[in-house]
Write a protein that holds these residues in place. Structure first.
Motif, mmCIF file in Angstrom:
data_model
loop_
_atom_site.group_PDB
_atom_site.id
_atom_site.type_symbol
_atom_site.label_atom_id
_atom_site.label_comp_id
_atom_site.label_asym_id
_atom_site.label_seq_id
_atom_site.Cartn_x
_atom_site.Cartn_y
_atom_site.Cartn_z
ATOM 1 N N HIS A 1 0.838 -1.196 0.000
ATOM 2 C CA HIS A 1 0.000 0.000 0.000
ATOM 3 C C HIS A 1 0.870 1.241 0.000
ATOM 4 O O HIS A 1 2.072 1.184 0.224
ATOM 5 N N THR A 2 0.239 2.363 -0.247
ATOM 6 C CA THR A 2 0.910 3.633 -0.081
ATOM 7 C C THR A 2 0.361 4.266 1.176
ATOM 8 O O THR A 2 -0.633 3.802 1.693
ATOM 9 N N GLN A 3 1.010 5.292 1.659
ATOM 10 C CA GLN A 3 0.500 5.872 2.892
ATOM 11 C C GLN A 3 0.273 7.347 2.729
ATOM 12 O O GLN A 3 1.106 8.165 3.051
ATOM 13 N N GLY A 4 -0.895 7.651 2.181
ATOM 14 C CA GLY A 4 -1.235 9.031 1.903
ATOM 15 C C GLY A 4 -1.193 9.947 3.101
ATOM 16 O O GLY A 4 -0.794 11.100 2.991
ATOM 17 N N TRP A 5 -1.604 9.457 4.265
ATOM 18 C CA TRP A 5 -1.651 10.333 5.439
ATOM 19 C C TRP A 5 -0.281 10.988 5.681
ATOM 20 O O TRP A 5 -0.188 12.073 6.202
ATOM 21 N N LEU A 6 0.790 10.295 5.308
ATOM 22 C CA LEU A 6 2.105 10.837 5.622
ATOM 23 C C LEU A 6 2.685 11.715 4.526
ATOM 24 O O LEU A 6 3.428 12.632 4.800
ATOM 25 N N HIS A 7 2.406 11.396 3.256
ATOM 26 C CA HIS A 7 3.140 12.117 2.218
ATOM 27 C C HIS A 7 2.287 12.642 1.083
ATOM 28 O O HIS A 7 2.807 13.278 0.173
ATOM 29 N N CYS A 8 1.003 12.394 1.091
ATOM 30 C CA CYS A 8 0.200 12.710 -0.088
ATOM 31 C C CYS A 8 -0.921 13.668 0.297
ATOM 32 O O CYS A 8 -1.269 13.795 1.459
ATOM 33 N N ASP A 9 -1.485 14.347 -0.693
ATOM 34 C CA ASP A 9 -2.484 15.371 -0.375
ATOM 35 C C ASP A 9 -3.920 14.943 -0.648
ATOM 36 O O ASP A 9 -4.830 15.732 -0.520
ATOM 37 N N ILE A 10 -4.162 13.680 -1.040
ATOM 38 C CA ILE A 10 -5.531 13.341 -1.433
ATOM 39 C C ILE A 10 -6.140 12.103 -0.783
ATOM 40 O O ILE A 10 -7.176 11.634 -1.234
ATOM 41 N N PRO A 11 -5.556 11.526 0.254
ATOM 42 C CA PRO A 11 -6.117 10.272 0.743
ATOM 43 C C PRO A 11 -7.526 10.412 1.288
ATOM 44 O O PRO A 11 -7.880 11.427 1.886
ATOM 45 N N GLY A 12 -8.307 9.345 1.070
ATOM 46 C CA GLY A 12 -9.664 9.299 1.610
ATOM 47 C C GLY A 12 -9.770 8.308 2.758
ATOM 48 O O GLY A 12 -10.808 8.175 3.372
ATOM 49 N N THR B 1 -3.773 -2.250 -1.010
ATOM 50 C CA THR B 1 -4.787 -1.253 -0.631
ATOM 51 C C THR B 1 -4.341 0.093 -1.181
ATOM 52 O O THR B 1 -3.163 0.307 -1.463
ATOM 53 N N SER B 2 -5.285 0.995 -1.341
ATOM 54 C CA SER B 2 -4.921 2.352 -1.739
ATOM 55 C C SER B 2 -5.757 3.323 -0.929
ATOM 56 O O SER B 2 -6.854 2.992 -0.502
ATOM 57 N N CYS B 3 -5.226 4.536 -0.739
ATOM 58 C CA CYS B 3 -5.941 5.483 0.108
ATOM 59 C C CYS B 3 -6.698 6.527 -0.711
ATOM 60 O O CYS B 3 -7.339 7.403 -0.154
ATOM 61 N N CYS B 4 -6.619 6.466 -2.055
ATOM 62 C CA CYS B 4 -7.547 7.250 -2.866
ATOM 63 C C CYS B 4 -8.026 6.332 -3.987
ATOM 64 O O CYS B 4 -7.656 5.169 -4.048
ATOM 65 N N GLN B 5 -8.824 6.887 -4.899
ATOM 66 C CA GLN B 5 -9.436 6.005 -5.893
ATOM 67 C C GLN B 5 -8.675 5.974 -7.205
ATOM 68 O O GLN B 5 -8.984 5.172 -8.085
ATOM 69 N N ILE B 6 -7.679 6.858 -7.372
ATOM 70 C CA ILE B 6 -7.161 7.020 -8.727
ATOM 71 C C ILE B 6 -5.690 6.673 -8.930
ATOM 72 O O ILE B 6 -5.273 6.492 -10.056
ATOM 73 N N ASN B 7 -4.889 6.629 -7.896
ATOM 74 C CA ASN B 7 -3.457 6.549 -8.176
ATOM 75 C C ASN B 7 -2.815 5.230 -7.772
ATOM 76 O O ASN B 7 -2.934 4.244 -8.479
ATOM 77 N N CYS B 8 -2.101 5.211 -6.659
ATOM 78 C CA CYS B 8 -1.314 4.020 -6.316
ATOM 79 C C CYS B 8 -2.220 2.849 -5.934
ATOM 80 O O CYS B 8 -3.405 2.983 -5.760
ATOM 81 N N GLY B 9 -1.581 1.712 -5.706
ATOM 82 C CA GLY B 9 -2.331 0.540 -5.254
ATOM 83 C C GLY B 9 -3.095 -0.111 -6.390
ATOM 84 O O GLY B 9 -3.088 0.340 -7.527
HETATM 85 S S1 SF4 Z 1 -3.191 5.938 -3.105
HETATM 86 FE FE1 SF4 Z 1 -3.789 8.049 -3.601
HETATM 87 S S2 SF4 Z 1 -3.902 9.113 -1.624
HETATM 88 FE FE2 SF4 Z 1 -2.704 7.237 -1.318
HETATM 89 S S3 SF4 Z 1 -0.578 7.878 -1.600
HETATM 90 FE FE3 SF4 Z 1 -1.307 7.123 -3.587
HETATM 91 S S4 SF4 Z 1 -2.046 8.987 -4.669
HETATM 92 FE FE4 SF4 Z 1 -1.857 9.491 -2.476
#
Ligand code: SF4
Ligand code: SF4
Length: 356
Positions: free
Chosen positions: A126-137, A168-176
């Motif tokens: 997974h990626t961890q948006g809470w720490l480094h990204c601006d769009i996590p849901g 897992t991914s923390c938004c709908q469009i990018n990583c994971g």
């Molecule tokens: S999954 Fe989306 S919110 Fe999470 S780190 Fe990647 S781009 Fe950011």
């Protein structure tokens, strides 16, 4: 005052300095490898040299104290070399079989688990948006931790038909989303626009260009330049939110989780396969996400019982067919599995799963 250190902007560090000397010496000259037990690999080189790799699961987001603890074990029981895998497993490398069991004992005594090799369920990536990204849901790490707590026996044993990769991914469009099973955020409402902020914060043409279904138009609202969304077209993907935070799409109630199944990269035997949605609208329910975990466990149970040896999840589903898959995992086939996006004439009102 001491001079500030200049940042080093040259990409990844040189990996050779971190590599075990036996691996450096035999680089590209390995003869074969075997799997003596779950969590351990033995590689044999043409020169006769051998290395043992011990794979340890981590919770991915590691504080400095835990990192030090793991590195101290590496200094004391391994040969002082560690590396992390893509799935946040830590691997110790040793050049002597006698070091393997004391190393495993030290790792387990410190509260970590050894496993994740061959046909086990390895760590969820997974990626961890809470720490480094601006769009996590949502908090992807939390989903991973709570799910792996329940799947720990599948990490420590290798009893699945083949390896299982979960993402897992923390938004709908990018990583994971490149796994046998993927748990992804699913927004279910169009963005809410804060018109007072759009003119000051957003570069409107790039936001308009960002929408994959051309649902965003420039508009004047209360005398200020802003944007408007055609909600009949919007597919709630959230792609407009990163370049324009006033188009808020994250929502405690309406941002859900969805589970997709059957993704696989191409390999020597087959083409890549795309995932298909199997469960939608699952509550995004921290801190333990019980609903999503229960569905993943049902999928794994059905796969374990139904797949032939060495069939990956996508191969198993392809063989039994999607209708049978939905029966086996006790998931309903709903209207959300039918493509209702009017922009696509070819797939509108059609199903990805069943051909009539
Ligand atoms: S999954 Fe989306 S919110 Fe999470 S780190 Fe990647 S781009 Fe950011
Ligand atoms: S959520 Fe996606 S589809 Fe909807 S307006 Fe934003 S970019 Fe377009």
């Amino acid at each position: 005052m001491a001079d500030m250190r200049e940042p080093i902007e040259s990409g990844c560090p040189d990996p050779w300095q971190y590599m075990h000397p036996v691996m450096r010496k035999n680089f590209g000259m390995w003869k074969y490898h075997e799997h003596p037990r779950v969590g351990v690999l033995r590689h044999v080189a043409y020169s006769g040299d051998e290395v043992w790799t011990v794979k340890v699961g981590t919770q991915r987001i590691l504080d400095v104290f835990t990192m030090r603890k793991l590195c101290d074990i590496g200094d004391r029981y391994a040969d002082g070399f560690v590396h992390f895998t893509l799935r946040s497993n830590l691997e110790y490398v040793v050049d002597d079989a006698a070091k393997v069991e004391p190393l495993i004992k030290a790792v387990e005594d410190a509260g970590f688990v050894v496993g994740g090799t061959q046909n086990s369920v390895t760590m969820i990536s997974h990626t961890q948006g809470w720490l480094h990204c601006d769009i996590p849901g949502t908090d992807a790490s939390g989903v991973v931790k709570s799910m792996m707590d329940e799947l720990i026996d599948e990490f420590k044993t290798a009893t699945m038909p083949n390896r299982v990769h979960i993402t897992t991914s923390c938004c709908q469009i990018n990583c994971g989303g490149q796994g046998d099973i993927a748990i992804n955020v699913q927004h279910t409402k169009p963005p809410k626009i804060n018109h007072d902020l759009v003119a000051n914060v957003c570069e409107r043409p790039s936001v308009v260009a960002r929408c994959p279904v051309a649902a965003i138009r420039p508009a004047m609202v209360n005398g200020k330049p802003s944007l408007e969304v055609d909600e009949r077209k919007c597919i709630c993907c959230g792609a407009c939110f990163p370049p324009c935070p006033p188009m808020q799409i994250n929502d405690a109630e309406h941002s859900k989780l969805a589970i997709w199944v059957g993704g696989n990269h191409s390999n020597a035997r087959g083409k890549p396969t795309f995932q298909k949605l199997v469960a939608a609208g699952i509550p995004n329910n921290p801190p333990r996400w019980p609903e999503a975990t229960a569905i993943v466990k049902r999928i794994l149970k059905a796969y374990k019982e139904g797949a032939r040896d060495w069939e990956r999840v996508n191969e198993w589903v392809e063989r039994i067919g999607w209708p049978r898959f939905f029966e086996e995992v006790e998931l309903p086939f709903t209207k959300y599995h039918i493509d209702t996006w009017r922009g696509s004439r070819a797939s509108f009102n059609a199903s990805n799963y069943i051909r009539f």
